[in-house]
Write a protein that holds these residues in place. Sequence first.
Motif, mmCIF file in Angstrom:
data_model
loop_
_atom_site.group_PDB
_atom_site.id
_atom_site.type_symbol
_atom_site.label_atom_id
_atom_site.label_comp_id
_atom_site.label_asym_id
_atom_site.label_seq_id
_atom_site.Cartn_x
_atom_site.Cartn_y
_atom_site.Cartn_z
ATOM 1 N N SER A 1 -23.996 23.981 -40.693
ATOM 2 C CA SER A 1 -25.060 23.089 -40.237
ATOM 3 C C SER A 1 -24.590 21.639 -40.258
ATOM 4 N N GLU B 1 -32.634 21.457 -35.940
ATOM 5 C CA GLU B 1 -31.657 20.937 -34.980
ATOM 6 C C GLU B 1 -30.437 21.837 -34.903
ATOM 7 N N TYR C 1 -26.919 18.500 -39.934
ATOM 8 C CA TYR C 1 -28.076 18.637 -39.065
ATOM 9 C C TYR C 1 -29.224 19.273 -39.850
ATOM 10 N N SER C 2 -30.447 18.950 -39.497
ATOM 11 C CA SER C 2 -31.582 19.673 -40.058
ATOM 12 C C SER C 2 -31.519 21.119 -39.581
ATOM 13 N N ARG C 3 -32.247 21.995 -40.270
ATOM 14 C CA ARG C 3 -32.216 23.399 -39.862
ATOM 15 C C ARG C 3 -32.717 23.569 -38.430
ATOM 16 N N GLN D 1 -33.029 24.307 -47.842
ATOM 17 C CA GLN D 1 -33.647 22.984 -47.857
ATOM 18 C C GLN D 1 -35.122 22.995 -48.266
ATOM 19 N N ASP D 2 -35.824 24.094 -48.074
ATOM 20 C CA ASP D 2 -37.257 24.145 -48.403
ATOM 21 C C ASP D 2 -37.543 24.912 -49.691
ATOM 22 N N ALA E 1 -29.071 23.955 -44.951
ATOM 23 C CA ALA E 1 -30.118 24.313 -43.994
ATOM 24 C C ALA E 1 -30.829 25.611 -44.374
#
Length: 298
Positions: free
Chosen positions: A239, A246, A242-244, A267-268, A264
Amino acid sequence: MNTQQMEKIKTGKGFIAALDQSGGSTPKALAEYGVPEEAYASEEEMFDLVHEMRTRIMKSSAFHSDKILGAILFEQTMDRKIDGDYTADYLANKKGIVPFLKVDKGLADEKDGVQLMKPIDHLDETLKRANDRHIFGTKMRSVIKEANQEGIHKVVEQQFEMGKIIIGAGLVPIIEPEVDIHSADKEAIEHQLKEELLTHLNMLRDDERVMLKLTIPSKDGFYQELVDHDRVIRVVVLSGGYSRDEANKKLKRNQGLIASFSRALSQDLHADQTESEFTHALQTAVDSIYDASVNKTQ
């Protein structure tokens, strides 16, 4: 070599989870998970906490072989246990997921627009332990920041030199020359990198095969020659900052590439989530990354 695992990695539908944060990146990974540095007083406590985090991920019902082909482990994770089994055995036998091991020791200082790998001390001993722990393959990372031909050549040369040692030990190397997504030269770097990779792949013997882990290219489909090369088992992508969302969007436009995401993927996830909340967040990540890996828009 485990032929069943080889076939799964070569042809299976899914992606590879990267759970290999090392000593340098562990504090950041823990902080993002909701565990601040003041929560531990020593490196030993830090690694205990990150193993708890990784164990929670791997034991989750959302972490399963229907969508995850393999998982990359940190060396300490390989030597630790989950429910009485060494981590690789737990992944392979309880989850049906192929275990890989990060073997590099971090990055050297930047020179010629790149960061080579630091010397990998005691690699032979590490590879022996990896075989004893039933590891399938390895991963090692370099970083390219500028379109410097000499620097890029050195990165690929070093990666393949180590890769041949790993092949000789009966394991599959994942060669990872990451391209910095913030580089103004990103597309030029990718052109030079692909040529270097093709040159070194063409020098391999028929029985020498590797995997590649690359930054998602600027031009859709740019790495198709690598995907189709007969010395390449699989091409996975990182990744890379980049954000997941994106990263998934970009990955979806590239046939033949599958994900090998770290940040990614996680991340949550947070330490204070209930098991239900944690499972839901991980399942959401797994589903989206799987979809981007197997359902292409081209």
